[in-house]
Design a protein around this motif. Sequence first.
Motif, PDB file in Angstrom:
ATOM      1  N   ASP A   6       2.366 -34.320  18.458  1.00 29.37           N
ATOM      2  CA  ASP A   6       1.586 -34.143  19.674  1.00 29.37           C
ATOM      3  C   ASP A   6       2.343 -34.724  20.858  1.00 29.37           C
ATOM      4  O   ASP A   6       3.200 -35.598  20.700  1.00 29.37           O
ATOM      5  N   HIS A   7       1.995 -34.242  22.037  1.00 30.11           N
ATOM      6  CA  HIS A   7       2.597 -34.770  23.262  1.00 30.11           C
ATOM      7  C   HIS A   7       1.523 -34.842  24.332  1.00 30.11           C
ATOM      8  O   HIS A   7       0.624 -34.015  24.373  1.00 30.11           O
ATOM      9  N   ARG A   8       1.616 -35.820  25.196  1.00 32.95           N
ATOM     10  CA  ARG A   8       0.651 -35.975  26.277  1.00 32.95           C
ATOM     11  C   ARG A   8       1.318 -35.689  27.621  1.00 32.95           C
ATOM     12  O   ARG A   8       2.376 -36.231  27.916  1.00 32.95           O
ATOM     13  N   TRP A   9       0.668 -34.846  28.410  1.00 35.18           N
ATOM     14  CA  TRP A   9       1.117 -34.539  29.759  1.00 35.18           C
ATOM     15  C   TRP A   9       0.123 -35.145  30.736  1.00 35.18           C
ATOM     16  O   TRP A   9      -1.076 -35.082  30.530  1.00 35.18           O
ATOM     17  N   ARG A  10       0.627 -35.722  31.828  1.00 32.75           N
ATOM     18  CA  ARG A  10      -0.225 -36.362  32.822  1.00 32.75           C
ATOM     19  C   ARG A  10      -0.373 -35.470  34.050  1.00 32.75           C
ATOM     20  O   ARG A  10       0.597 -34.970  34.598  1.00 32.75           O
ATOM     21  N   VAL A  38       8.062 -25.512  27.559  1.00 32.78           N
ATOM     22  CA  VAL A  38       8.784 -26.778  27.664  1.00 32.78           C
ATOM     23  C   VAL A  38      10.246 -26.589  27.298  1.00 32.78           C
ATOM     24  O   VAL A  38      10.581 -25.857  26.366  1.00 32.78           O
ATOM     25  N   ARG A  39      11.091 -27.269  28.027  1.00 29.51           N
ATOM     26  CA  ARG A  39      12.524 -27.351  27.711  1.00 29.51           C
ATOM     27  C   ARG A  39      12.788 -28.753  27.186  1.00 29.51           C
ATOM     28  O   ARG A  39      12.502 -29.737  27.871  1.00 29.51           O
ATOM     29  N   ARG A  40      13.287 -28.832  25.977  1.00 33.35           N
ATOM     30  CA  ARG A  40      13.596 -30.135  25.370  1.00 33.35           C
ATOM     31  C   ARG A  40      15.077 -30.417  25.563  1.00 33.35           C
ATOM     32  O   ARG A  40      15.930 -29.627  25.183  1.00 33.35           O
ATOM     33  N   PHE A  44      14.478 -36.188  23.134  1.00 33.09           N
ATOM     34  CA  PHE A  44      13.255 -36.838  23.597  1.00 33.09           C
ATOM     35  C   PHE A  44      12.852 -36.494  25.028  1.00 33.09           C
ATOM     36  O   PHE A  44      11.740 -36.775  25.428  1.00 33.09           O
ATOM     37  N   PHE A  45      13.721 -35.927  25.822  1.00 30.30           N
ATOM     38  CA  PHE A  45      13.410 -35.660  27.222  1.00 30.30           C
ATOM     39  C   PHE A  45      12.846 -34.249  27.369  1.00 30.30           C
ATOM     40  O   PHE A  45      13.532 -33.272  27.100  1.00 30.30           O
TER      41      PHE A  45
END
Length: 142
Positions: A6-10, A38-40, A44-45
């Motif tokens: 999972d990932h969290r976006w603000r 998304v571009r990884r 990690f970025f």
Amino acid sequence: MLLFGDHRWRGETGKRYRFSIALTRADLPRDGGIYVFVRRRFVFFLEPLYVGKAHGLVARLVGHEKWGRAYWYYGATERHVMVVPTETERRRIEEDLVRGLKPRMNLQMVPTSATDAPKDPTLRKKWNWRRAWFGTHIFAGR
């Protein structure tokens, strides 16, 4: 999972939204929700390229008209999805994320100046409060 969980976006309001990473068609939920191309970079970025909403995520994301451009020109590697049950919530969350993340493929909802208020009344109330408390300098720049 470290890389593909999972990932969290603000968003602009500071609220964090939890997205699951969908690498294949089988990972996409059939319900409506919000998605992020998304571009990884360097494992990690993560760089958000496009934020959108859909009534049905599978129907919208399979053959999406902007996925080819995101993949070939900007190097998109994955899609993050979040199920949101109602259209009004989807609209509000999409605007909050676009204004906060400022993805390079979203052009219509990205604020153009420090006085460009959100369209949603709930977001506009939070935006006015933050503007009154912190000033306009927090909204400047892209």
